[in-house]
Write a protein that holds these residues in place. Structure first.
Motif, PDB file in Angstrom:
ATOM      1  N   GLN A 107       1.397   8.471  -2.780  1.00 57.90           N
ATOM      2  CA  GLN A 107       1.496   9.194  -4.671  1.00 57.90           C
ATOM      3  C   GLN A 107      -0.098   9.691  -4.434  1.00 57.90           C
ATOM      4  O   GLN A 107      -0.310  10.921  -4.406  1.00 57.90           O
ATOM      5  N   GLU A 121       0.773  -1.077   0.401  1.00 60.00           N
ATOM      6  CA  GLU A 121       0.028   0.167   0.211  1.00 60.00           C
ATOM      7  C   GLU A 121       1.018   1.003   0.033  1.00 60.00           C
ATOM      8  O   GLU A 121       0.041   1.677  -0.476  1.00 60.00           O
ATOM      9  N   GLU A 164       3.200   3.162  -1.942  1.00 56.03           N
ATOM     10  CA  GLU A 164       3.355   3.089  -3.013  1.00 56.03           C
ATOM     11  C   GLU A 164       2.294   4.204  -3.290  1.00 56.03           C
ATOM     12  O   GLU A 164       2.350   5.656  -3.756  1.00 56.03           O
ATOM     13  N   GLU A 165       1.784   3.552  -3.484  1.00 59.35           N
ATOM     14  CA  GLU A 165       0.234   3.988  -4.205  1.00 59.35           C
ATOM     15  C   GLU A 165      -0.439   4.912  -2.707  1.00 59.35           C
ATOM     16  O   GLU A 165      -1.366   6.093  -3.310  1.00 59.35           O
ATOM     17  N   THR A 166      -0.041   5.326  -1.264  1.00 58.48           N
ATOM     18  CA  THR A 166      -0.592   5.691  -0.676  1.00 58.48           C
ATOM     19  C   THR A 166       0.103   7.298  -0.779  1.00 58.48           C
ATOM     20  O   THR A 166      -0.109   8.044   0.099  1.00 58.48           O
TER      21      THR A 166
END
Length: 672
Positions: free
Chosen positions: A290, A284, A286-288
């Motif tokens: 960004q 979670e 990298e997505e968070t």
């Protein structure tokens, strides 16, 4: 936007604010917030379709007070949704809340629902008062911040997001802006408005001299209208937030204080984000990271410089430029000459129809204006496919362009697919595109507009230009309303329009206005009807529904007229419809009272009323205003069509003076 619970949190801390005496300054005003506050704070009607005249008086007084204190306002209105439509979930949730509020009001309960035409009325008032205003291409918050910093002046609104933005001259919450109680000094030059200004510096100092660049991260983590990150909830479940000594009440306030205390230990957002990610699952992170960075960008001033607009009448918007829309459309949107409804339909092929206080057991009042909306969609379809295909929503396979409408079905919000009208003639096929719509000859645009409402130019000649669009809309409304419009509905509506014209005459500065004393007597009697206490009589739902349908027709009539570059002048909405008076007149007419008898004392206004009645009568089918009585009554008074006439109403229609088109300019010049 708006951060959940934050405005009430900061309101409990007087130390976050600086007392101001506002005078001789510019101020940037959140227009949408202002007209909401002015309407609801002025204790105006919210059940009978709106008291636009009383709202007009409140807005006049507001700007008069600013002028008295030498405060120069710059009003910024929200536009449509941006091309990403990222706020759709929030908009749908708010629409559902409004439906429930409207239902509560219709049953005699509480709630807050703005009248349908309030935004258009507000724009007309500002134009009349020459108050500078602009309509952003999408949501206005970041444009407001940019303009306020260019002008180095405070922002007036009631939106907790403005506690996060870095504003040079601060943010004045509307509830602390005491414009109703200005302080008068020894001279007019000393007048000022007491206010409080939220101080970002004081706020940050309270939290261990926190770096203010951390505040956008706080807003994103706490959640606003756009943001709901499940990963962040995981963070909250694992971290013990340092609340400290707190006088806060409620879980929201405790969480706000704890999060601010926790963030204050970090030097900058980058360090804080890394400490957040430590508590999340590996996949979670990298997505968070960004998503947090993207959402935090929403708290930066926009690149748009609205100062250019107020100086030169134009401004550059990269967001709008990417869509390659016609230049005249962009200019009209910026000047508020086209509504956000048009922008949403054009860019997203999606619209949300605003609920009114109506009969929830019947189909939405907006259903009556569906054919008009389809015509609007048909005109918008001629823009480039690049612009129209920005919506992410899948459509049924069809050769006819389809638009998505969110509207009320019973007490639920539902989406429906609506096909655009297939236009013909000068507006169909390759004959016309949106980019050249403004160049179509006026006569063709006028004919197209009037044909949409089923009337001709000649039939409207007997009434002033400013009333021609409302009367054309009224003719359409009477033929298609469900439940059926009765004669009392029509008369109450038209008498309400005449009341607005009487206001203009009575308040005219021209001392030579004919029949001044008689007009004043007639006006005052209408005013008594408006102010007559209802003694908590229940709302007659079908009557409310019928009048709501009229407003829906008028709204779409305005939007179509504006899209056609106003072949008819927009009516003066500020005095056109008064819900309290129209419902009261309808009630009086049902009791066999005859308000039009009083009106006959004013020859000019009576002639105007008679002319409008005759226009409506001429376009409605024969016998439309006849009504069925009991079987016994029908046996005694048989009519060839199996109907009987209400004798009093029928006699009125037959005996009203005829309109004379040859003498219309001599008798019907109603001053603007």
């Amino acid at each position: 936007m708006g951060i959940q619970g934050f405005m009430s949190y900061v309101g409990e801390h007087k130390e976050f604010f600086v007392d101001l005496q506002l005078r001789k300054t510019d101020i940037v005003i959140d227009g949408n917030n202002l007209y909401h506050r002015l309407y609801f704070d002025s204790n105006l009607d919210v059940r009978r379709g709106g008291d636009y005249d009383s709202f007009t008086d409140a807005v006049h007084q507001f700007f008069k007070t600013l002028a008295m204190c030498n405060i120069q306002p710059y009003v910024v209105l929200d536009g449509g949704c941006d091309a990403s439509d990222k706020k759709l979930t929030t908009l749908k949730e708010r629409a559902r809340e409004k439906i429930q509020a409207a239902h509560s009001l219709s049953c005699g309960g509480g709630g807050s629902v703005l009248p349908l035409l309030i935004r258009e009325v507000f724009k007309q008032i500002m134009a009349t008062l020459e108050v500078p205003f602009v309509q952003s291409f999408s949501e206005a918050d970041r444009d407001i911040v940019s303009l306020a910093n260019h002008l180095n002046c405070p922002v007036l609104t009631f939106d907790s997001d403005f506690c996060i933005f870095d504003l040079k001259a601060g943010y004045c919450p509307m509830n602390y802006f005491q414009w109703r109680n200005p302080c008068r000094g020894k001279s007019l030059q000393d007048c000022y408005i007491p206010a409080r200004c939220f101080s970002l510096e004081r706020f940050c100092n309270h939290f261990n001299n926190m770096n203010k660049t951390l505040l956008p991260l706080f807003a994103v983590m706490n959640g606003n209208d756009y943001i709901n990150l499940p990963a962040i909830e995981m963070f909250f479940s694992k971290v013990q937030l340092p609340v400290g000594s707190s006088r806060q009440k409620g879980r929201k306030h405790i969480r706000i204080q704890g999060l601010l205390n926790w963030l204050s230990h970090f030097a900058d957002p980058a360090e804080a984000i890394e400490n957040i990610l430590k508590h999340l699952k590996k996949h979670e992170e990298e997505e968070t990271r960004q998503l947090l960075a993207t959402f935090m960008e929403e708290y930066q001033p926009s690149e748009v410089n609205l100062k250019d607009f107020f100086q030169n009448g134009v401004y550059e918007s990269e967001e709008a430029k990417k869509l390659e829309l016609p230049h005249w459309i962009l200019t009209a949107l910026a000047k508020g000459l086209l509504a956000p409804f048009i922008s949403d339909a054009l860019v997203l092929k999606r619209t949300i129809l605003h609920v009114q206080v109506e009969n929830m057991q019947r189909p939405s009042a907006h259903a009556i204006a569906l054919p008009v909306r389809q015509v609007i969609y048909g005109l918008l379809c001629s823009v480039s496919e690049k612009s129209l295909n920005t919506s992410q929503t899948k459509e049924p396979a069809t050769s006819t362009p389809v638009f998505h409408e969110f509207d009320r079905i019973q007490k639920a919000l539902k989406k429906s697919f609506v096909s655009a009208a297939v236009l013909s003639g000068k507006f169909g096929g390759d004959q016309c595109s949106l980019s050249t719509l403004n160049q179509v000859p006026l006569t063709d645009r006028l004919l197209f507009l009037l044909e949409t409402f089923g009337v001709t130019e000649s039939i409207l000649e007997a009434i002033p230009c400013l009333l021609q669009l409302p009367v054309a809309v009224t003719c359409y409304w009477i033929q298609y309303s469900e439940p059926k419009v009765k004669l009392q509905h029509m008369k109450a509506l038209l008498l309400g329009i005449v009341f607005g014209e009487l206001y203009k005459i009575v308040h005219s500065s021209d001392p030579k206005v004919p029949h001044a004393e008689v007009n004043k007597i007639v006006y005052d009697q209408f005013l008594k009807w408006k102010e007559k206490k209802s003694q908590k009589e229940p709302l007659e739902l079908d009557a409310a529904h019928i009048f709501c349908q009229w407003q829906c027709c008028l709204q779409m009539g305005l939007y179509l007229n504006q899209l056609l570059c106003s072949p008819l002048p927009d009516p003066d909405l500020t005095r056109l419809y008064n819900g309290t008076l129209v419902h009261r007149l309808y009630h009086e007419l049902k009791l066999a009272s005859t308000p039009e008898d009083l009106l006959s004392a004013s020859p000019r206004m009576y002639q105007l009323y008679c002319n409008m009645v005759h226009i409506v009568k001429d376009v409605t089918p024969s016998g439309f205003f006849q009504k069925r009585n009991s079987k016994e009554h029908r046996r005694k008074n048989k009519h060839p069509n199996g109907q009987v006439l209400d004798k009093r109403e029928s006699t009125l229609l037959e005996n009203l003076p005829s309109c004379s088109s040859n003498n219309r300019f001599a008798t019907l010049v109603v001053e603007d």
